[in-house]
Design a protein around this motif. Structure first.
Motif, PDB file in Angstrom:
ATOM      1  N   PHE A 204       0.881  -1.108   0.099  1.00 31.85           N
ATOM      2  CA  PHE A 204      -0.022   0.110   0.161  1.00 31.85           C
ATOM      3  C   PHE A 204       0.783   1.179   0.009  1.00 31.85           C
ATOM      4  O   PHE A 204       0.458   2.208  -0.606  1.00 31.85           O
ATOM      5  N   GLY A 205       1.962   1.286   0.829  1.00 31.97           N
ATOM      6  CA  GLY A 205       2.862   2.421   0.553  1.00 31.97           C
ATOM      7  C   GLY A 205       3.479   2.515  -0.630  1.00 31.97           C
ATOM      8  O   GLY A 205       3.444   3.809  -1.100  1.00 31.97           O
ATOM      9  N   LYS A 206       3.863   1.481  -1.189  1.00 28.52           N
ATOM     10  CA  LYS A 206       4.171   1.830  -2.755  1.00 28.52           C
ATOM     11  C   LYS A 206       3.156   2.349  -3.708  1.00 28.52           C
ATOM     12  O   LYS A 206       3.700   3.019  -4.751  1.00 28.52           O
ATOM     13  N   LEU A 207       2.179   1.699  -3.499  1.00 26.27           N
ATOM     14  CA  LEU A 207       0.824   2.047  -4.432  1.00 26.27           C
ATOM     15  C   LEU A 207       0.381   3.573  -4.124  1.00 26.27           C
ATOM     16  O   LEU A 207       0.110   4.247  -4.951  1.00 26.27           O
ATOM     17  N   PHE A 208       0.103   3.836  -2.937  1.00 29.04           N
ATOM     18  CA  PHE A 208      -0.494   5.080  -2.514  1.00 29.04           C
ATOM     19  C   PHE A 208       0.195   5.985  -1.442  1.00 29.04           C
ATOM     20  O   PHE A 208      -0.451   7.045  -1.085  1.00 29.04           O
ATOM     21  N   GLY A 209       1.482   5.670  -1.113  1.00 27.07           N
ATOM     22  CA  GLY A 209       2.133   6.393   0.073  1.00 27.07           C
ATOM     23  C   GLY A 209       2.611   7.625  -0.289  1.00 27.07           C
ATOM     24  O   GLY A 209       3.245   7.905  -1.453  1.00 27.07           O
ATOM     25  N   LYS A 210       2.504   8.656   0.247  1.00 26.58           N
ATOM     26  CA  LYS A 210       2.662  10.050  -0.044  1.00 26.58           C
ATOM     27  C   LYS A 210       2.992  10.850   1.362  1.00 26.58           C
ATOM     28  O   LYS A 210       3.842  11.770   1.369  1.00 26.58           O
ATOM     29  N   THR A 211       2.465  10.385   2.345  1.00 25.72           N
ATOM     30  CA  THR A 211       2.592  11.049   3.692  1.00 25.72           C
ATOM     31  C   THR A 211       3.469  10.277   4.736  1.00 25.72           C
ATOM     32  O   THR A 211       3.277   9.273   5.326  1.00 25.72           O
ATOM     33  N   PRO A 212       4.975  10.551   4.735  1.00 21.70           N
ATOM     34  CA  PRO A 212       5.918   9.562   5.662  1.00 21.70           C
ATOM     35  C   PRO A 212       5.458   9.816   7.095  1.00 21.70           C
ATOM     36  O   PRO A 212       4.968  10.870   7.519  1.00 21.70           O
ATOM     37  N   VAL A 213       5.542   8.612   8.112  1.00 23.86           N
ATOM     38  CA  VAL A 213       5.097   8.757   9.444  1.00 23.86           C
ATOM     39  C   VAL A 213       6.279   9.352  10.114  1.00 23.86           C
ATOM     40  O   VAL A 213       5.905  10.351  10.802  1.00 23.86           O
ATOM     41  N   ALA A 214       7.421   9.127   9.708  1.00 22.17           N
ATOM     42  CA  ALA A 214       8.712   9.297  10.481  1.00 22.17           C
ATOM     43  C   ALA A 214       9.858   9.654   9.438  1.00 22.17           C
ATOM     44  O   ALA A 214      10.630   8.589   9.363  1.00 22.17           O
ATOM     45  N   PRO A 215       9.867  10.641   8.615  1.00 23.45           N
ATOM     46  CA  PRO A 215      10.768  10.776   7.666  1.00 23.45           C
ATOM     47  C   PRO A 215      12.109  10.542   7.711  1.00 23.45           C
ATOM     48  O   PRO A 215      12.969  10.088   6.885  1.00 23.45           O
ATOM     49  N   LEU A 216      12.670  10.887   9.122  1.00 27.74           N
ATOM     50  CA  LEU A 216      13.959  10.949   9.563  1.00 27.74           C
ATOM     51  C   LEU A 216      14.351   9.452   9.954  1.00 27.74           C
ATOM     52  O   LEU A 216      15.534   9.138   9.837  1.00 27.74           O
ATOM     53  N   VAL A 217      13.196   8.805  10.242  1.00 27.08           N
ATOM     54  CA  VAL A 217      13.632   7.360  10.821  1.00 27.08           C
ATOM     55  C   VAL A 217      13.470   6.390   9.566  1.00 27.08           C
ATOM     56  O   VAL A 217      14.467   5.419   9.361  1.00 27.08           O
ATOM     57  N   SER A 218      12.328   6.548   8.805  1.00 25.34           N
ATOM     58  CA  SER A 218      11.820   5.587   7.734  1.00 25.34           C
ATOM     59  C   SER A 218      11.119   5.817   6.955  1.00 25.34           C
ATOM     60  O   SER A 218       9.899   6.009   6.676  1.00 25.34           O
ATOM     61  N   PRO A 219      11.869   6.625   5.761  1.00 25.45           N
ATOM     62  CA  PRO A 219      10.778   7.477   4.563  1.00 25.45           C
ATOM     63  C   PRO A 219       9.891   6.530   3.984  1.00 25.45           C
ATOM     64  O   PRO A 219       8.782   7.038   3.589  1.00 25.45           O
TER      65      PRO A 219
END
Length: 315
Positions: A204-219
């Motif tokens: 789902f992240g690859k298909l629809f992901g736009k908003t990182p939960v914690a960009p500095l930790v795991s984009p």
């Protein structure tokens, strides 16, 4: 349907999912027309091949029953702890606490599961291990340079790789009325929901992901991936209620807890990896990194799932 038949049906379902994933990976590899897409598909297919090996190993251990499962998880904890310690600098003064952690605390923790001693299993590491290991270390090797940091690193490793992960096979301890002889299915349920949640969140992240939960930790971990994958895994958990002691709504609630804690576990251990300046805990599993990369979600989900199940379903 008896427990053995249920186990075989569940294993057949997992194999069917892997066959479908293998077919999809093969078709994607044939259609990949750019270097970037070929690399992505190659990584996906490497992960699928690793899944086949891991499922075969788990299935064989489950077939041999409780002793084999405990041996397997003992080895898994050993390898996970080794990965953690390898990436955290140690000094000669740490060797005694490492010896205690690997060769005393780890095997005793799993031995306590083997002899069904829940009372000591639940407190052995967070009470006795927490107090005795640093005390023994400072008495036998009084090296106080960065003592707190060094002790904390090893204790974190033991908690994650041994104590938390051991709660997965500890499900075999539970005496749930009306569910006698089926606890291996409950362990399979936990592992299946954790891993399917990781896969579905990735998709789902690859298909629809736009908003990182914690960009500095795991984009790569996004809000869209967590919601879509998490809800899908929760629905899957509800659909698999028949292999648990739960009713459908209870299974949905328990699987949501597994999904949430697994997500937080992956995020927390990603933060530790980033602070150490590494991408993976190891290279043992093709396409997945190290053992701890595959069990980061389990380390957070297993203790919560175990204690909720024990609290609500064991008299």
């Amino acid at each position: 349907m008896n427990p053995q038949q249920t186990f075989y049906w569940a294993l057949a379902g997992v194999a069917a999912l892997l066959l479908l994933a293998t077919l999809i990976g093969w078709l994607m590899a044939r259609r990949a027309n750019s270097e970037s897409s070929r690399n992505t598909v190659a990584n996906l297919n490497a992960r699928i091949r690793a899944w086949w090996a891991m499922v075969a190993l788990l299935g064989f251990a489950f077939w041999l029953n409780k002793p084999a499962v405990l041996v397997l998880f003992t080895l898994v904890s050993f390898m996970a702890l080794r990965e953690f310690v390898t990436l955290t600098p140690t000094k000669p003064g740490d060797y005694r606490q490492l010896f205690l952690s690997f060769f005393i605390i780890l095997p005793v923790q799993y031995l306590l599961i083997g002899i069904d001693w829940y009372g000591l299993f639940s407190i052995f590491i967070p009470v006795f291990g927490f107090l005795i290991v640093p005390a023994y270390t400072v008495v036998r090797a009084p090296d106080i340079d960065d003592f707190l940091t060094r002790i904390a690193k090893v204790q974190w490793g033991v908690m994650l790789a041994v104590y938390c992960i051991s709660h997965a096979p500890a499900l075999l301890l539970l005496n749930i009325p009306g569910y006698e002889g089926q606890n291996l299915l409950l362990l399979m349920y936990l592992l299946l929901i954790v891993q399917m949640s990781d896969v579905l969140q990735y998709v789902f992240g690859k298909l629809f992901g736009k908003t990182p939960v914690a960009p500095l930790v795991s984009p790569g971990k996004t809000v869209e991936g967590f919601i879509g994958g998490g809800l899908s895994a929760t629905l899957l958990g509800a659909a698999l209620w028949w292999m648990t002691p739960f009713r459908p709504l209870q299974a949905a609630g328990m699987s949501f807890v597994i999904v949430l804690m697994g997500f937080l576990g992956g995020l927390t251990l990603s933060a530790i990896k980033r602070s150490l300046g590494v991408k993976d805990w190891g290279t043992m599993i093709e396409g997945h990194g190290g053992v701890l990369d595959r069990l980061d979600s389990v380390s957070f989900a297993a203790p919560i799932f175990f204690h909720l199940t024990r609290y609500f379903f064991v008299p």
